[in-house]
Design a protein around this motif. Structure first.
Motif, PDB file in Angstrom:
ATOM      1  N   PHE A   1       0.848  -1.187   0.000  1.00  0.00           N
ATOM      2  CA  PHE A   1       0.000   0.000   0.000  1.00  0.00           C
ATOM      3  C   PHE A   1       0.883   1.237   0.000  1.00  0.00           C
ATOM      4  O   PHE A   1       1.958   1.245   0.586  1.00  0.00           O
ATOM      5  CB  PHE A   1      -0.884   0.049   1.256  1.00  0.00           C
ATOM      6  N   LYS A   2       0.406   2.277  -0.634  1.00  0.00           N
ATOM      7  CA  LYS A   2       1.075   3.572  -0.610  1.00  0.00           C
ATOM      8  C   LYS A   2       0.259   4.454   0.325  1.00  0.00           C
ATOM      9  O   LYS A   2      -0.871   4.815   0.024  1.00  0.00           O
ATOM     10  CB  LYS A   2       1.115   4.162  -2.018  1.00  0.00           C
ATOM     11  N   LEU A   3       0.812   4.764   1.506  1.00  0.00           N
ATOM     12  CA  LEU A   3       0.097   5.541   2.523  1.00  0.00           C
ATOM     13  C   LEU A   3       0.491   7.013   2.463  1.00  0.00           C
ATOM     14  O   LEU A   3       1.627   7.333   2.121  1.00  0.00           O
ATOM     15  CB  LEU A   3       0.435   5.019   3.920  1.00  0.00           C
ATOM     16  N   PRO A   4      -0.407   7.904   2.885  1.00  0.00           N
ATOM     17  CA  PRO A   4      -0.016   9.300   3.007  1.00  0.00           C
ATOM     18  C   PRO A   4       0.988   9.447   4.152  1.00  0.00           C
ATOM     19  O   PRO A   4       0.951   8.672   5.116  1.00  0.00           O
ATOM     20  CB  PRO A   4      -1.322  10.021   3.324  1.00  0.00           C
ATOM     21  N   VAL A   5       1.898  10.390   4.033  1.00  0.00           N
ATOM     22  CA  VAL A   5       2.886  10.637   5.083  1.00  0.00           C
ATOM     23  C   VAL A   5       2.780  12.082   5.557  1.00  0.00           C
ATOM     24  O   VAL A   5       2.446  12.976   4.789  1.00  0.00           O
ATOM     25  CB  VAL A   5       4.329  10.327   4.625  1.00  0.00           C
ATOM     26  N   TYR A   6       3.076  12.267   6.838  1.00  0.00           N
ATOM     27  CA  TYR A   6       2.992  13.579   7.469  1.00  0.00           C
ATOM     28  C   TYR A   6       4.129  13.744   8.458  1.00  0.00           C
ATOM     29  O   TYR A   6       4.582  12.773   9.055  1.00  0.00           O
ATOM     30  CB  TYR A   6       1.682  13.718   8.272  1.00  0.00           C
ATOM     31  N   ALA A   7       4.534  14.974   8.676  1.00  0.00           N
ATOM     32  CA  ALA A   7       5.360  15.314   9.823  1.00  0.00           C
ATOM     33  C   ALA A   7       4.421  15.371  11.034  1.00  0.00           C
ATOM     34  O   ALA A   7       3.214  15.592  10.884  1.00  0.00           O
ATOM     35  CB  ALA A   7       6.045  16.658   9.616  1.00  0.00           C
ATOM     36  N   VAL A   8       4.957  15.191  12.224  1.00  0.00           N
ATOM     37  CA  VAL A   8       4.137  15.191  13.443  1.00  0.00           C
ATOM     38  C   VAL A   8       3.255  16.439  13.512  1.00  0.00           C
ATOM     39  O   VAL A   8       2.053  16.344  13.762  1.00  0.00           O
ATOM     40  CB  VAL A   8       5.026  15.085  14.704  1.00  0.00           C
ATOM     41  N   ALA A   9       3.820  17.600  13.264  1.00  0.00           N
ATOM     42  CA  ALA A   9       3.074  18.855  13.372  1.00  0.00           C
ATOM     43  C   ALA A   9       1.974  18.988  12.328  1.00  0.00           C
ATOM     44  O   ALA A   9       1.049  19.789  12.503  1.00  0.00           O
ATOM     45  CB  ALA A   9       4.031  20.038  13.261  1.00  0.00           C
ATOM     46  N   ASP A  10       2.046  18.203  11.273  1.00  0.00           N
ATOM     47  CA  ASP A  10       1.079  18.307  10.177  1.00  0.00           C
ATOM     48  C   ASP A  10       0.037  17.195  10.157  1.00  0.00           C
ATOM     49  O   ASP A  10      -0.770  17.123   9.226  1.00  0.00           O
ATOM     50  CB  ASP A  10       1.820  18.322   8.839  1.00  0.00           C
ATOM     51  N   LEU A  11       0.040  16.317  11.160  1.00  0.00           N
ATOM     52  CA  LEU A  11      -0.933  15.230  11.179  1.00  0.00           C
ATOM     53  C   LEU A  11      -2.353  15.787  11.178  1.00  0.00           C
ATOM     54  O   LEU A  11      -2.646  16.766  11.875  1.00  0.00           O
ATOM     55  CB  LEU A  11      -0.743  14.353  12.421  1.00  0.00           C
ATOM     56  N   PRO A  12      -3.250  15.167  10.415  1.00  0.00           N
ATOM     57  CA  PRO A  12      -4.642  15.631  10.426  1.00  0.00           C
ATOM     58  C   PRO A  12      -5.313  15.300  11.762  1.00  0.00           C
ATOM     59  O   PRO A  12      -4.791  14.510  12.552  1.00  0.00           O
ATOM     60  CB  PRO A  12      -5.278  14.851   9.280  1.00  0.00           C
ATOM     61  N   ASP A  13      -6.454  15.876  11.971  1.00  0.00           N
ATOM     62  CA  ASP A  13      -7.225  15.659  13.193  1.00  0.00           C
ATOM     63  C   ASP A  13      -7.578  14.174  13.324  1.00  0.00           C
ATOM     64  O   ASP A  13      -8.281  13.613  12.476  1.00  0.00           O
ATOM     65  CB  ASP A  13      -8.500  16.501  13.118  1.00  0.00           C
ATOM     66  N   ALA A  14      -7.090  13.527  14.373  1.00  0.00           N
ATOM     67  CA  ALA A  14      -7.304  12.088  14.566  1.00  0.00           C
ATOM     68  C   ALA A  14      -8.779  11.734  14.710  1.00  0.00           C
ATOM     69  O   ALA A  14      -9.186  10.619  14.375  1.00  0.00           O
ATOM     70  CB  ALA A  14      -6.530  11.600  15.782  1.00  0.00           C
ATOM     71  N   THR A  15      -9.604  12.659  15.185  1.00  0.00           N
ATOM     72  CA  THR A  15     -11.033  12.362  15.363  1.00  0.00           C
ATOM     73  C   THR A  15     -11.750  12.171  14.032  1.00  0.00           C
ATOM     74  O   THR A  15     -12.790  11.532  13.981  1.00  0.00           O
ATOM     75  CB  THR A  15     -11.755  13.456  16.171  1.00  0.00           C
ATOM     76  N   LEU A  16     -11.187  12.715  12.959  1.00  0.00           N
ATOM     77  CA  LEU A  16     -11.812  12.594  11.640  1.00  0.00           C
ATOM     78  C   LEU A  16     -11.387  11.336  10.902  1.00  0.00           C
ATOM     79  O   LEU A  16     -11.926  11.016   9.841  1.00  0.00           O
ATOM     80  CB  LEU A  16     -11.466  13.814  10.785  1.00  0.00           C
ATOM     81  N   TRP A  17     -10.425  10.606  11.457  1.00  0.00           N
ATOM     82  CA  TRP A  17      -9.856   9.451  10.775  1.00  0.00           C
ATOM     83  C   TRP A  17     -10.148   8.143  11.496  1.00  0.00           C
ATOM     84  O   TRP A  17      -9.381   7.193  11.420  1.00  0.00           O
ATOM     85  CB  TRP A  17      -8.350   9.648  10.599  1.00  0.00           C
TER      86      TRP A  17
END
Length: 67
Positions: free
Chosen positions: A12-28
């Motif tokens: 799988f190819k997953l999206p990657v983020y820096a810690v400060a840029d992680l999306p809101d965990a409640t939406l995922w």
């Protein structure tokens, strides 16, 4: 938002983020239909996978909150 994609029959190819840029965990997270899974590029100890528990992003290897 970005979503994963499958590369043929391979990984799988997953999206990657820096810690400060992680999306809101409640939406995922929705306990009846999906869990968000992302790569984190600058987590303590290096690159890691993380999942949403509905409140926080947690490292897959030890369930610690991403910091």
């Amino acid at each position: 938002y970005r979503v994963w994609e499958r590369l043929g029959v391979g990984p799988f190819k997953l999206p990657v983020y820096a810690v400060a840029d992680l999306p809101d965990a409640t939406l995922w997270y929705d306990s009846s239909s999906f869990i968000g899974l992302v790569g984190v590029t600058n987590e303590t100890g290096g690159v890691t996978l993380a999942f949403s528990d509905g409140t926080n992003w947690r490292r897959t290897q030890d369930r610690a909150i991403v910091s």
